[in-house]
Every structure is written in structure tokens, then in C-alpha cells.
Design a protein around this motif. Structure first.
Motif, PDB file in Angstrom:
ATOM      1  N   ALA A 115       0.808  -1.223   0.000  1.00  0.00           N
ATOM      2  CA  ALA A 115       0.000   0.000   0.000  1.00  0.00           C
ATOM      3  C   ALA A 115       0.842   1.275   0.000  1.00  0.00           C
ATOM      4  O   ALA A 115       0.334   2.347  -0.311  1.00  0.00           O
ATOM      5  CB  ALA A 115      -0.945   0.005   1.202  1.00  0.00           C
ATOM      6  N   GLU A 116       2.118   1.168   0.341  1.00  0.00           N
ATOM      7  CA  GLU A 116       2.980   2.342   0.390  1.00  0.00           C
ATOM      8  C   GLU A 116       3.599   2.674  -0.968  1.00  0.00           C
ATOM      9  O   GLU A 116       4.331   3.643  -1.092  1.00  0.00           O
ATOM     10  CB  GLU A 116       4.086   2.125   1.428  1.00  0.00           C
ATOM     11  CG  GLU A 116       3.525   2.013   2.831  1.00  0.00           C
ATOM     12  CD  GLU A 116       4.597   1.723   3.867  1.00  0.00           C
ATOM     13  OE1 GLU A 116       5.798   1.661   3.505  1.00  0.00           O
ATOM     14  OE2 GLU A 116       4.242   1.559   5.036  1.00  0.00           O
ATOM     15  N   ARG A 117       3.305   1.867  -1.979  1.00  0.00           N
ATOM     16  CA  ARG A 117       3.852   2.090  -3.315  1.00  0.00           C
ATOM     17  C   ARG A 117       2.725   2.364  -4.299  1.00  0.00           C
ATOM     18  O   ARG A 117       1.585   1.980  -4.080  1.00  0.00           O
ATOM     19  CB  ARG A 117       4.644   0.863  -3.775  1.00  0.00           C
ATOM     20  CG  ARG A 117       5.911   0.651  -2.974  1.00  0.00           C
ATOM     21  CD  ARG A 117       6.580  -0.654  -3.376  1.00  0.00           C
ATOM     22  NE  ARG A 117       7.914  -0.754  -2.811  1.00  0.00           N
ATOM     23  CZ  ARG A 117       9.003  -0.934  -3.524  1.00  0.00           C
ATOM     24  NH1 ARG A 117       8.948  -1.034  -4.841  1.00  0.00           N
ATOM     25  NH2 ARG A 117      10.177  -1.013  -2.939  1.00  0.00           N
ATOM     26  N   TRP A 118       3.054   3.038  -5.380  1.00  0.00           N
ATOM     27  CA  TRP A 118       2.078   3.334  -6.432  1.00  0.00           C
ATOM     28  C   TRP A 118       1.672   2.042  -7.132  1.00  0.00           C
ATOM     29  O   TRP A 118       2.516   1.212  -7.457  1.00  0.00           O
ATOM     30  CB  TRP A 118       2.700   4.271  -7.468  1.00  0.00           C
ATOM     31  CG  TRP A 118       2.859   5.663  -6.978  1.00  0.00           C
ATOM     32  CD1 TRP A 118       3.965   6.205  -6.368  1.00  0.00           C
ATOM     33  CD2 TRP A 118       1.900   6.702  -7.040  1.00  0.00           C
ATOM     34  NE1 TRP A 118       3.731   7.516  -6.063  1.00  0.00           N
ATOM     35  CE2 TRP A 118       2.471   7.851  -6.472  1.00  0.00           C
ATOM     36  CE3 TRP A 118       0.603   6.786  -7.547  1.00  0.00           C
ATOM     37  CZ2 TRP A 118       1.795   9.061  -6.375  1.00  0.00           C
ATOM     38  CZ3 TRP A 118      -0.069   7.993  -7.459  1.00  0.00           C
ATOM     39  CH2 TRP A 118       0.528   9.103  -6.879  1.00  0.00           C
ATOM     40  N   ASN A 119       0.367   1.888  -7.369  1.00  0.00           N
ATOM     41  CA  ASN A 119      -0.082   0.736  -8.152  1.00  0.00           C
ATOM     42  C   ASN A 119      -0.516   1.202  -9.542  1.00  0.00           C
ATOM     43  O   ASN A 119      -0.739   2.395  -9.766  1.00  0.00           O
ATOM     44  CB  ASN A 119      -1.168  -0.059  -7.404  1.00  0.00           C
ATOM     45  CG  ASN A 119      -2.452   0.709  -7.215  1.00  0.00           C
ATOM     46  OD1 ASN A 119      -3.057   1.185  -8.169  1.00  0.00           O
ATOM     47  ND2 ASN A 119      -2.896   0.819  -5.959  1.00  0.00           N
ATOM     48  N   PRO A 120      -0.616   0.287 -10.506  1.00  0.00           N
ATOM     49  CA  PRO A 120      -0.941   0.686 -11.872  1.00  0.00           C
ATOM     50  C   PRO A 120      -2.282   1.406 -11.992  1.00  0.00           C
ATOM     51  O   PRO A 120      -2.435   2.311 -12.817  1.00  0.00           O
ATOM     52  CB  PRO A 120      -0.973  -0.630 -12.655  1.00  0.00           C
ATOM     53  CG  PRO A 120      -0.319  -1.637 -11.801  1.00  0.00           C
ATOM     54  CD  PRO A 120      -0.381  -1.155 -10.387  1.00  0.00           C
TER      55      PRO A 120
END
Length: 157
Positions: free
Chosen positions: A53-58
Motif C-alpha cells: 500500500a505504500e507504493r504506487w499501483n498501476p
């Protein structure tokens, strides 16, 4: 300015926990997105799909691309219409319907809040959204509706 434009990005999977893809829950979805002369973006899958959740998802990146493209197209349309924009924010959202192992976006809603320099610019500022939609490369590339719910405010009012 017509012609073919090419964009190159790299994606590097960083989720091998030692056993590769030996099982669905055995690997991480962490990745790096990189392009020349830019800081890398830390990506992953949506947490629903075992991502970080702490990273950008597509899915977020697609909504961000639509919001960013509309804003940049809008600013250009504003200049052409004689509208002086002094502020612009957007709280965009996208809806995706999962079907089996895949799915698709059903719509994205952009909610730009545009601040203009003078009350006489409000009508033209609102109308500039149609031109921005017409000229946004990203919105013209997707097969789902991209709706706009703009709010125009006057600076200092």
C-alpha cells in the motif's frame, strides 16, 4: 508538432523473496519504474492483490495520468481562451470492475478545482474543460468514460 512520439520506461521486478513465483503468495509485487533522467517510482500491486500500500499501483498511475493530462491540456486551453488560472487541484477517482482474473476500468471522474484571476473568466474557464478533454492524449487513449466535475472559483473571493 504532428508526428509520432515515443516514450520509454523500464520496469524492474523486485519481489523475488527467494523462491520466485513458486506460489501465488510466495512472491512480492514490489517493482521500480524508471526512465532516463528521472527518479524511479516505487510500484506494487493494489493491496487487494497482495501489493504494498505504500507504493504506487498501476490503477493509481492510470488515474493520475488522466488527471495530469487533463490539467496540462486545460492550462493550454485556458491560455487560448484568455483565462488566467492561478490555482488548480484535482481529487480524481477511478472505478475498476474485477471479472475473474482480469477486469477493466468502468470510469474515471476528475474533480478539478480551478482558481481564476477574475469573475469575468468563470464561464470561459468552465468551457475550457471540454477542449481539454478533446485534446488530452491519455483520455483519448482509454475505452471508458472520463467524466469531469469541475469547480471554478475566483481568486480572493
Amino acid at each position: 508538432m504532428n508526428g509520432l512520439h515515443e516514450y520509454r520506461v523500464g520496469v524492474e521486478w523486485r519481489g523475488n523473496r527467494g523462491a520466485g513465483t513458486s506460489g501465488y503468495r510466495e512472491y512480492g509485487r514490489e517493482l521500480l519504474i524508471h526512465a532516463a533522467n528521472k527518479e524511479p517510482l516505487e510500484g506494487s500491486a493494489d493491496p487487494t492483490f497482495h501489493g504494498n500500500a505504500e507504493r504506487w499501483n498501476p490503477e493509481e498511475l492510470l488515474v493520475a495520468a488522466l488527471a495530469q493530462c487533463h490539467m496540462l491540456s486545460y492550462l493550454h486551453m485556458a491560455v487560448r481562451a484568455g483565462v488566467v488560472v492561478t490555482g488548480y487541484t484535482d481529487e480524481a477517482s477511478g472505478a475498476m470492475q474485477q471479472q475473474g482474473l482480469g477486469g477493466a476500468f468502468t470510469e474515471v471522474v476528475l474533480r478539478p478545482r480551478v482558481t481564476v484571476a477574475d469573475a469575468s473568466m468563470v464561464t470561459a474557464a468552465r468551457a475550457a474543460h471540454a477542449g481539454a478533454r478533446e485534446h488530452c492524449f491519455i483520455a483519448n487513449s482509454v475505452n471508458f468514460p472520463v467524466r469531469h466535475e469541475p469547480q471554478i472559483v475566483v481568486a480572493g473571493a
